[in-house]
Motif scaffolding. Structure first.
Motif, PDB file in Angstrom:
ATOM      1  N   THR A   1     -10.961 -26.571  51.140  1.00 49.19           N
ATOM      2  CA  THR A   1     -10.563 -26.929  49.780  1.00 49.19           C
ATOM      3  C   THR A   1     -11.819 -26.893  48.917  1.00 49.19           C
ATOM      4  O   THR A   1     -12.821 -27.514  49.271  1.00 49.19           O
TER       5      THR A   1
ATOM      6  N   GLU B   1      -6.924 -12.543  58.101  1.00 48.10           N
ATOM      7  CA  GLU B   1      -7.512 -13.880  58.037  1.00 48.10           C
ATOM      8  C   GLU B   1      -7.243 -14.666  59.308  1.00 48.10           C
ATOM      9  O   GLU B   1      -6.180 -14.575  59.915  1.00 48.10           O
TER      10      GLU B   1
ATOM     11  N   THR C   1      -6.049 -17.706  61.084  1.00 45.76           N
ATOM     12  CA  THR C   1      -4.959 -18.533  60.557  1.00 45.76           C
ATOM     13  C   THR C   1      -5.268 -20.029  60.638  1.00 45.76           C
ATOM     14  O   THR C   1      -4.586 -20.836  60.032  1.00 45.76           O
TER      15      THR C   1
ATOM     16  N   MET D   1     -18.295 -24.908  69.344  1.00 43.81           N
ATOM     17  CA  MET D   1     -17.107 -25.306  70.119  1.00 43.81           C
ATOM     18  C   MET D   1     -15.844 -24.555  69.681  1.00 43.81           C
ATOM     19  O   MET D   1     -14.800 -24.650  70.334  1.00 43.81           O
TER      20      MET D   1
END
Ligand code: NAD
Length: 384
Positions: free
Chosen positions: A83, A304, A306, A318
């Motif tokens: 975001t 992309e 997902t 990781m």
């Protein structure tokens, strides 16, 4: 020496685990091409800025130059974007989809042997979902209950159309068009035919919403009859050797995906049905961690990962780079470089079957050995 066949891929690193999954994935894609075609074919990678990296460099998470380049591009691939900081844009992914008219969200969903799944036979799932990406709830207009806008709209619907609707209702409008539905179904049908698949299913809720959801169904059949009559037929009038177009009501499709998944190959769906189905069927084969995806306009194929930015594990080596690696395989298939694509898919299958996987999978697989993001990429590269 002949000139190599070159294709430019614009890439966006992404936030959070973006840099590390790219570092693991890109060598896999490049090695697969080199092993298959030597120096005859290659990808030229050009970075575009978006997300935090763009914000730090240019003070905006989605620079104009990035959008302009993508508007003229054929191929692009991105890591996850968080975001945005700094406001202005609510979701970068939505802004990209809308600005670039990426109207088809395409998710192939299959099981990899060894990946834990909540069902007994996840290997029966092998479907590609084509989800409309610009209309329906994505273009939804709504007003909160009791606001002047909602009251005015409710009054209009009651007075002008005699609609039965409560004074204090929140109201929403979901637009769906013939143009938008047909271009999505057209793309899905072309794919199904190119892959030699036996069927395509239109998924809708037309039993309840006759004109939006029902419209999607009707326009889908109309398109198949008008543009694909030579190669398709319907379930009611099957013809040998032709692709069968059928339809299922969304709730029945959820049951079918669990009970008879092998009967379904390509699903074409409006936005909201596709949203639910993509995640539910991905969960059936062991979750989103490995699922690749692409958003397409008529000119751009934008691959992309997902999953999201996974902030809790970012920078810790990781993350599972499988989604981005398999995006690479999809991109190569799109170019018709199928041998290199298959090489990647087989190598991922091999690494998982050997039980050498990242922690997200290892913790659910008995006897698995946990490897880091980088090492997983190296194991896949070595297995190409
Ligand atoms: P997320 O996918 O980042 O994480 C959900 C869970 O899955 C976490 O436990 C995470 O550690 C794990 N996970 C995700 N990807 C993984 C991987 N490759 N390997 C191992 N584990 C993985 O979803 P979220 O936490 O809801 O969202 C975090 C941020 O990502 C938000 O800012 C959100 O907006 C963004 N997001 C972006 C995209 C995208 O760019 N396509 C998609 C989803 C979420």
């Amino acid at each position: 020496m002949p000139t190599p066949m070159e294709k430019t891929v614009y890439w966006i690193e992404g936030d959070g685990i973006g840099p590390e999954v790219w570092q693991a994935a890109r060598p896999v894609i490049e090695t697969a091409i080199a092993k298959t075609y030597g120096t005859e074919r290659r990808l030229v990678w050009q970075e575009l800025l978006a997300g935090n990296k763009a914000y730090e460099a240019e003070g905006t998470p989605l620079p104009e130059a990035t959008l302009r380049t993508l508007q003229g591009a054929e191929l692009a691939m991105k890591g996850p974007l968080g975001t945005p900081v700094g406001g202005g844009i609510r979701s970068l992914n939505v802004a990209l989809r809308q600005t670039l008219d990426l109207y088809a969200c395409i998710r192939p969903i299959r099981h990899f042997t060894g990946v834990p799944s909540p069902v007994k036979h996840p290997e029966r799932v092998n479907m590609t979902i084509f989800r409309e990406n610009t209309e329906d709830v994505y273009a939804g207009i709504e007003y909160d209950a009791k606001t002047p806008e909602a009251k005015k709209l409710v009054a209009f619907l009651r007075e002008e159309f005699g609609a039965k609707i409560s004074d204090d209702a929140a109201v929403g409008v979901k637009p769906m068009t013939e143009f938008g539905s047909k271009r999505l179904v057209r793309r899905a049908l072309r794919f199904a035919l190119a892959q030699g698949l036996p069927g395509l299913t239109l998924v809708h809720k037309g039993n309840i919403m006759k004109f939006t959801e029902g419209g999607f169904r009707r326009w889908g059949y109309e398109l198949a009859a008008a543009e694909f009559a030579e190669t398709t037929c319907t379930e009611e009038a099957p013809q040998a050797g032709k692709l069968v177009v059928n339809d299922r009501i969304a709730d029945a499709m959820f049951q079918e995906a669990l009970l008879n998944p092998e009967r379904y190959h390509v699903l074409a769906t409006p936005n909201l049905n596709g949203d639910y189905l993509s995640d539910a069927i991905a969960a059936q084969v062991g979750g989103l961690g490995l699922a690749p995806g692409v958003n397409m306009s008529d000119s751009l194929a934008f691959y992309e990962a997902t999953h999201g930015t996974a902030p809790a594990i970012a920078g810790k080596d990781m993350a599972n780079p499988g989604s981005l690696i398999l995006c690479g395989a999809m991109l190569l298939e799109h170019l018709g470089w199928n041998e290199a694509a298959t090489r990647i898919t087989r190598a991922v299958e091999g690494a998982i079957a050997a039980g050498t996987v990242t922690q997200d999978l290892a913790r659910q697989m008995a006897g698995a050995i946990t490897v880091g993001c980088k090492e997983f990429g190296e194991l896949v590269t070595a297995a190409l």
